[in-house]
Scaffold this motif. Structure first.
Motif, PDB file in Angstrom:
ATOM      1  N   LYS A  54     -12.911  58.985 100.309  1.00  0.00           N
ATOM      2  CA  LYS A  54     -11.542  59.229  99.823  1.00  0.00           C
ATOM      3  C   LYS A  54     -11.512  60.567  99.103  1.00  0.00           C
ATOM      4  CE  LYS A  54     -10.237  55.182 101.172  1.00  0.00           C
ATOM      5  NZ  LYS A  54      -9.640  55.077 102.474  1.00  0.00           N
ATOM      6  N   VAL A  55     -10.623  61.444  99.550  1.00  0.00           N
ATOM      7  CA  VAL A  55     -10.475  62.770  98.958  1.00  0.00           C
ATOM      8  C   VAL A  55      -9.014  62.921  98.533  1.00  0.00           C
ATOM      9  CG1 VAL A  55     -10.685  65.261  99.326  1.00  0.00           C
ATOM     10  CG2 VAL A  55     -12.285  63.690 100.464  1.00  0.00           C
ATOM     11  N   PHE A  56      -8.826  63.305  97.287  1.00  0.00           N
ATOM     12  CA  PHE A  56      -7.486  63.478  96.732  1.00  0.00           C
ATOM     13  C   PHE A  56      -7.310  64.919  96.269  1.00  0.00           C
ATOM     14  CE2 PHE A  56      -8.534  59.068  96.373  1.00  0.00           C
ATOM     15  CZ  PHE A  56      -7.336  58.385  96.536  1.00  0.00           C
ATOM     16  N   VAL A  57      -6.172  65.503  96.605  1.00  0.00           N
ATOM     17  CA  VAL A  57      -5.789  66.823  96.106  1.00  0.00           C
ATOM     18  C   VAL A  57      -4.569  66.617  95.229  1.00  0.00           C
ATOM     19  CG1 VAL A  57      -4.972  69.133  96.703  1.00  0.00           C
ATOM     20  CG2 VAL A  57      -6.738  68.032  98.108  1.00  0.00           C
ATOM     21  N   ASP A  58      -4.713  66.949  93.962  1.00  0.00           N
ATOM     22  CA  ASP A  58      -3.643  66.753  92.985  1.00  0.00           C
ATOM     23  C   ASP A  58      -3.067  65.331  93.038  1.00  0.00           C
ATOM     24  OD1 ASP A  58      -3.875  69.252  91.807  1.00  0.00           O
ATOM     25  OD2 ASP A  58      -2.516  70.190  93.244  1.00  0.00           O
ATOM     26  N   GLY A  59      -3.990  64.355  93.139  1.00  0.00           N
ATOM     27  CA  GLY A  59      -3.607  62.954  93.069  1.00  0.00           C
ATOM     28  C   GLY A  59      -3.108  62.325  94.358  1.00  0.00           C
TER      29      GLY A  59
END
Length: 89
Positions: A56-61
């Motif tokens: 799981k990769v999140f950018v700015d949430g």
């Protein structure tokens, strides 16, 4: 970039800075992660070169699977979080 759970010791800590060029994407960042940390590379990518289903990769949430996946822009100063596969029970 913030690493969580089992990725943290492989990265040597919770937060690691990456110097990305303007216009960098999540794919660029994940390749940089793999270049710096080969043990993490093996967890990120499948044998066919696709992002693993359970990473799981999140950018700015926001999870990149709900954005543009590997083409998701990573602007300067973005908060990026990466979580390893989680075992259920």
């Amino acid at each position: 970039m913030n690493f969580y759970a089992t990725l943290r010791p492989l990265a040597g800590g919770k937060t690691v800075e990456f110097d990305l060029p303007p216009g960098a994407t999540a794919g660029d960042l994940l390749r940089a992660v793999g270049d710096r940390f080969p043990e993490i590379r093996a967890l990120l990518w499948t044998e066919t070169g696709e992002l693993g289903d359970y990473i799981k990769v999140f950018v700015d949430g926001r999870e990149i699977r709900h954005l543009q996946l590997l083409a998701t822009p990573v602007p300067p100063g973005a908060e990026v979080d990466i979580f390893p596969p989680a075992a259920g029970g």
